[in-house]
Design an enzyme around this catalytic site. Structure first.
Site, short mmCIF file in Angstrom:
data_model
loop_
_atom_site.label_atom_id
_atom_site.label_comp_id
_atom_site.label_asym_id
_atom_site.label_seq_id
_atom_site.Cartn_x
_atom_site.Cartn_y
_atom_site.Cartn_z
N LYS A 22 0.73 -1.21 -0.05
CA LYS A 22 -0.26 0.09 0.20
C LYS A 22 0.98 1.27 -0.05
CE LYS A 22 -0.16 -0.38 4.90
NZ LYS A 22 -1.05 -1.01 6.10
N TYR A 76 16.30 29.81 7.30
CA TYR A 76 14.76 30.49 7.88
C TYR A 76 14.84 30.55 9.27
CZ TYR A 76 11.93 30.04 3.47
OH TYR A 76 11.48 30.26 2.27
C1 LIG Z 1 -0.07 -1.87 6.80
C2 LIG Z 1 -0.51 -3.38 7.24
C3 LIG Z 1 0.14 -4.41 7.39
C4 LIG Z 1 1.83 -4.25 7.26
O1 LIG Z 1 1.98 -3.50 8.66
P1 LIG Z 1 3.91 -3.57 9.07
O2 LIG Z 1 3.66 -2.93 10.13
O3 LIG Z 1 3.94 -2.26 7.96
O4 LIG Z 1 4.36 -4.61 8.59
C5 LIG Z 1 -0.38 -5.45 7.59
N1 LIG Z 1 -1.58 -5.70 7.74
C6 LIG Z 1 -2.53 -4.55 7.57
C7 LIG Z 1 -3.93 -4.84 7.93
C8 LIG Z 1 -2.01 -3.43 7.39
O5 LIG Z 1 -2.89 -2.39 7.46
#
Ligand SMILES: *Cc1c(COP(=O)(O)O)cnc(C)c1O
Length: 348
Positions: free
Chosen positions: A38, A248
């Site tokens: 994702k 800045y």
């Molecule tokens: C993002 C996510 C993962 C992966 O988690 P990590 O902590 O990045 O390994 C697994 N399962 C679900 C439902 C997630 O939303």
């Protein structure tokens, strides 16, 4: 345009990505090891990650929404599954019914919508204590999932990256759910959960962070390799006189005459202001600390000890995720997913 190159790039170590997945796969024991891709593969590029991990043997991928699913679906090889973690909205249904990806149904309303549309195989998320997405473990999950063809029944750990009783509580609740809710397979562990041992692995694990070089728990330190190596080009080298200020709000005051290199990198690229006065870069073995505030598109580093670094040179941004997180106050997740669109992505 074809030979245009950006003044900042991500060097992405494909061997490290595959090595991380292989380690997580081995730690998952008999369970299959999937991959969360994702947020565009946590900022590294979902398509390229998927291609490389499919080649390594990964057969289960997870994205958040249907836009992400549609983007990688053409790459899916035979027998490779893609699940959409946020389930299915009414607006998604036409795309979802045509897609080879499966929704992860998260609520009675999503289940009703999927059944009503005549959707087939699906995944289901049960919330075991995070109170984020999923059917409430206290409700009658058996009745709620009746007549569904559940491929994977999932739950998600809230705090697997720390030592807290909630993790074992969630494990026990998930075990109870598993005993009564039929599904082809069961899946609980993210990256941190995999580190907790095979009792958390069930049939399928879902690492994200650790694939990309994040170290969720001590057990992974030394095994997980850095994947993302940002580099930026020097735009200008300049002399700063004692008493002058840099950047800045003039937060850095030169105690003595010094040299700075100004880099093509800023908070619009995900190099957030938490690195102001705290980050560092490397050039020819020398460490150059960030001097003053990070700007939107630029950052200055103290180049006094690097007499040669000059306009056009490339420097390596220190971005080992555990130490960069400690320096910046950002999470390892934010360090990855915040990486902006202006980087060239160069796999090697
Ligand atoms: C993002 C996510 C993962 C992966 O988690 P990590 O902590 O990045 O390994 C697994 N399962 C679900 C439902 C997630 O939303």
């Amino acid at each position: 345009m074809t030979d245009f190159t950006a003044p900042l790039r991500l060097r992405l170590d494909g061997d490290a990505l595959v090595s991380n997945w292989s380690w997580l796969n081995a730690r998952s024991g008999k369970a299959a090891c999937g991959a969360a891709i994702k947020a565009d593969g946590y900022g590294t590029g979902a398509a390229e990650v998927m291609r490389r991990l499919m080649k390594a043997g990964c057969r289960d991928f997870f994205v958040s929404n249907w836009g992400e699913a549609i983007a990688v679906e053409p790459l899916l090889e035979q027998g490779v599954s893609l699940a959409v973690l946020h389930g299915v909205r009414a607006e998604d249904m036409a795309a979802a019914l045509q897609s080879r990806a499966r929704p992860v149904l998260n609520s009675p309303a999503q289940i009703a919508r999927w059944k009503g549309a005549g959707g087939g195989a699906c995944d289901v998320m049960v919330d075991t204590g995070m109170n984020r997405l999923g059917l409430d473990w206290r409700q009658d999950v058996v009745a709620e999932t009746e007549e569904l063809e559940v491929v994977t029944l999932l739950s998600h750990l809230a705090s697997a990256d720390e030592d807290t009783p909630l993790t074992a509580t969630q494990l026990n609740r998930f075990q109870d759910i598993k005993n009564i809710v039929p599904a082809a397979r069961y899946s609980l562990a993210n990256s941190a959960g995999i580190c907790l041992g095979e009792s958390y692995a069930f049939d399928l694990t879902r690492p994200g962070l650790a694939l990309y070089g994040g170290v969720p728990r001590a057990q992974a330190a030394g095994a997980i390799r850095q994947v993302v190596f940002p580099q930026a080009q020097v735009l200008q080298r300049r002399r700063v006189l004692a008493g002058d200020t840099i950047g800045y709000n003039a937060t850095h005051i030169a105690e003595r005459d010094m040299e700075v290199a100004v880099l093509n990198l800023g908070y619009a690229d995900g190099y957030l202001r938490g690195f102001s006065g705290r980050g560092s870069v490397a050039f020819e073995g020398e460490s150059l600390p960030v001097a003053g505030r990070v700007s939107m598109d630029l950052v200055a580093v103290d180049a006094s000890r690097s007499p040669h670094v000059a306009e056009g040179d490339w420097v390596d941004i220190d971005y080992a995720l555990p130490s960069a997180a400690a320096a910046s106050g950002l999470s390892q997740y934010e360090l990855l997913t915040g990486l902006g669109a202006r980087f060239d992505r160069v796999w090697y």
